[in-house]
Enzyme design. Structure first.
Site, mmCIF file in Angstrom:
data_model
loop_
_atom_site.group_PDB
_atom_site.id
_atom_site.type_symbol
_atom_site.label_atom_id
_atom_site.label_comp_id
_atom_site.label_asym_id
_atom_site.label_seq_id
_atom_site.Cartn_x
_atom_site.Cartn_y
_atom_site.Cartn_z
ATOM 1 N N SER A 186 -86.032 -77.152 20.080
ATOM 2 C CA SER A 186 -85.636 -77.842 21.199
ATOM 3 C C SER A 186 -86.527 -78.859 20.441
ATOM 4 O O SER A 186 -86.753 -79.591 19.865
ATOM 5 C CB SER A 186 -85.445 -77.537 22.185
ATOM 6 O OG SER A 186 -85.270 -77.961 23.227
ATOM 7 N N GLU A 314 -74.478 -75.349 22.151
ATOM 8 C CA GLU A 314 -75.892 -75.167 22.819
ATOM 9 C C GLU A 314 -75.409 -76.192 23.984
ATOM 10 O O GLU A 314 -76.533 -75.346 24.820
ATOM 11 C CB GLU A 314 -76.097 -76.918 21.591
ATOM 12 C CG GLU A 314 -76.364 -76.543 20.777
ATOM 13 C CD GLU A 314 -77.823 -75.639 20.726
ATOM 14 O OE1 GLU A 314 -78.198 -75.681 21.072
ATOM 15 O OE2 GLU A 314 -78.655 -75.456 19.076
ATOM 16 N N HIS A 413 -78.418 -72.813 24.107
ATOM 17 C CA HIS A 413 -79.265 -73.276 23.356
ATOM 18 C C HIS A 413 -80.324 -72.094 23.921
ATOM 19 O O HIS A 413 -80.287 -71.871 25.121
ATOM 20 C CB HIS A 413 -79.617 -74.262 24.336
ATOM 21 C CG HIS A 413 -81.010 -75.387 23.599
ATOM 22 N ND1 HIS A 413 -80.904 -76.312 22.943
ATOM 23 C CD2 HIS A 413 -81.923 -75.527 24.188
ATOM 24 C CE1 HIS A 413 -81.896 -76.714 22.933
ATOM 25 N NE2 HIS A 413 -82.507 -76.455 23.940
#
Length: 505
Positions: A186, A314, A413
């Site tokens: 990320s 995600e 995610h």
């Protein structure tokens, strides 16, 4: 000190540090790699840490950067916690030769998080034959807010300083300073894309592992506008003097108020859906171009091998934690697409070709996740392969299952991180992974740990590289077994579509 634990002392260039030895590992936590970035050093590039003579106790994580987040099992920031530029080292005890180094940069929207999160424990990766380093860096306004007359991207400068510390000190911990792999997810992955693009980090690492790279690099005008809004919320002038007069706590609180205002205003553009106020700034100094489109620094003398990964779903995480508004109507979906500069034809293609019977919410989350993370990650890999600046490997995390109550466990995610770290039993991880790990999960984690450490040691994670001209081979992480395939079907629909958000309204 717990039973079975001993001390160990290492002499760094700034002074001696004491860590612990247990279960075949030497662990040293909270080592200063730069001076506290406050007082005379606030909003400036990192400065060398002051040297010390006495052995420094480094058996606990250092203070985290200013933030309002409170994460499970992690330390929280308190006003007065100034010595935030520290790093941690896990190393096998008694290695016979220098080992490859795996340097972790944590995520958290450039706004929250730290190297002390339980799922970032480096023990399993160190036992697999690497020296693991993780670092804290400045976040939020302190790290990325625009301050007239001061450098942008201070958080990235901190990361570079930490890598310079590794170059100068890691041999004393058993690591090879010429064999460093940077890894991040990320915001950590986005940071690494920036480091690859910037000549300032050339030569500090030879390989990179990036998971879920966001295409969130701010033009200067956006950074300046958001800084003015935060200054206004803090009750100070948007000048250097005004912002220096505001305490770190005041800027954290002001940032939270500005983010809440965007979240509550459907007419506020793309920030209504993803209230991330901070990120790397295309300042023309450290960053001269979008790192996703041009990941290799001009004139770089050191090619970098690259391993990328994204998850299949995600944005379901953001929906689950309530950090984005829910969209359940076609009108809302059309507005989301318009606010992100996405053509109506793209939405129609998702509905017709990929998700013909799916609820609007599912289409919305698929589009958002692909726009922000999945497509930029693959584009970074493609650009790197085309540049010929090192080998490129693609992967995707697709581990999903169904709970006993029938609810889905999604490949969302950050779900891939504890598998790659081998931290499936860490505090708070069961939320990311959907519950306690079973035998298939542990086998998948062992495969991902092996891929990371093999890549760090040899540049080969175990599957074919992508050349930029051949059909991409994607390693798909799954249970009970993995598979290889081409890029996800959605990727072809993004041809010619920009993923970076447009300017604010």
């Amino acid at each position: 000190m717990r039973a079975g634990t001993a001390d160990h002392t290492v002499v760094t260039q700034r002074g001696p540090v004491r860590g612990t030895v247990a279960d075949g590992l030497r662990t040293t936590l909270g080592i200063p790699y730069a001076a506290p970035p406050f007082g005379a050093g606030r909003f400036r590039a990192p400065r060398p840490a002051e040297a010390w003579d006495e052995v420094r106790d480094c058996t606990r994580f250092g203070a985290v950067a200013p933030q309002s987040a409170e994460l499970p099992g992690s330390p929280v920031w308190s006003p007065g916690d100034d010595d935030v530029l520290t790093l941690n080292v896990w190393a096998p005890d008694g290695a016979s030769k220098p080992l490859p180094v795996l340097f972790w940069i944590h995520g958290g929207a450039y706004t929250f998080g730290s190297s002390a999160q339980p799922d970032y424990d480096g023990s399993a990766l160190a036992r697999a034959g690497t020296v693991v380093v993780s670092c804290n860096y400045r976040l939020g306004f302190e790290g990325f807010g625009h301050v007239p007359g001061f450098p942008d991207n201070r958080g990235l400068l901190d990361q570079i300083a930490a890598l310079e510390w590794v170059r100068d000190n890691i041999a004393a911990f058993g690591g090879d300073p010429d064999d460093v792999t940077v890894a991040g997810q990320s915001a950590g992955g986005g940071s690494i894309a920036c480091l690859m693009s910037s000549g300032r980090a050339d030569g500090l690492f030879r390989r990179a592992i990036v998971h879920s790279v966001p295409d969130a690099f701010f033009p200067p005008e956006t950074a300046e506008r958001l800084a003015r809004e935060v200054a206004d919320a803090a009750g100070v002038a948007p000048t250097a003097a005004g912002l220096l007069a505001a305490t770190p706590q005041a800027l954290v609180e002001a940032s939270d108020r500005v983010a809440a205002r965007y979240a509550g205003d459907p007419a506020s553009g793309y920030l209504h859906y993803d209230t991330v106020l901070y990120g790397p700034v295309l300042d023309g100094v450290l960053l001269t171009r979008d790192p996703v489109e041009a990941p290799s620094a001009d004139g770089a003398a050191h090619p970098v091998d690259l391993l990328v990964c994204h998850t299949t779903e995600e944005y379901w995480l953001m929906h689950q934690v309530g950090s984005m508004p829910t969209v359940t109507t076609d009108d809302g979906l059309a507005r989301f697409a318009a606010d992100h500069g996405l053509p109506p034809a793209l939405v129609a293609a998702y509905r017709a070709a990929l998700m013909p019977d799916a609820p609007v919410l599912d289409v919305y989350l698929a589009l958002a996740g692909d726009a922000v993370f999945s497509v930029p990650t693959v584009r970074l890999a493609e650009a790197h392969a085309r540049a010929g600046a090192g080998r490129t490997f693609l992967s995707r995390f697709d581990r999903r299952r169904t709970r006993p109550d029938g609810s889905p466990v999604r490949a969302w995610h950050a779900a891939d991180v504890p598998f790659a770290f081998g931290t499936l039993d860490a505090t708070g991880v069961d939320f990311l992974t959907g519950g306690p790990a079973d035998a298939d999960d542990r086998a998948l984690s062992r495969r991902m740990v092996h891929a990371w450490t093999a890549f760090a040691a040899t540049g080969d994670p175990g599957w074919a590289p992508f050349t930029g001209t051949t059909r991409p081979t994607v390693q798909v992480w799954d249970v009970p077994g993995d598979r290889t395939e081409g890029a996800a079907p959605a990727y072809a629909l993004w041809d010619g579509v920009r993923t970076a958000p447009p300017s604010l309204p």
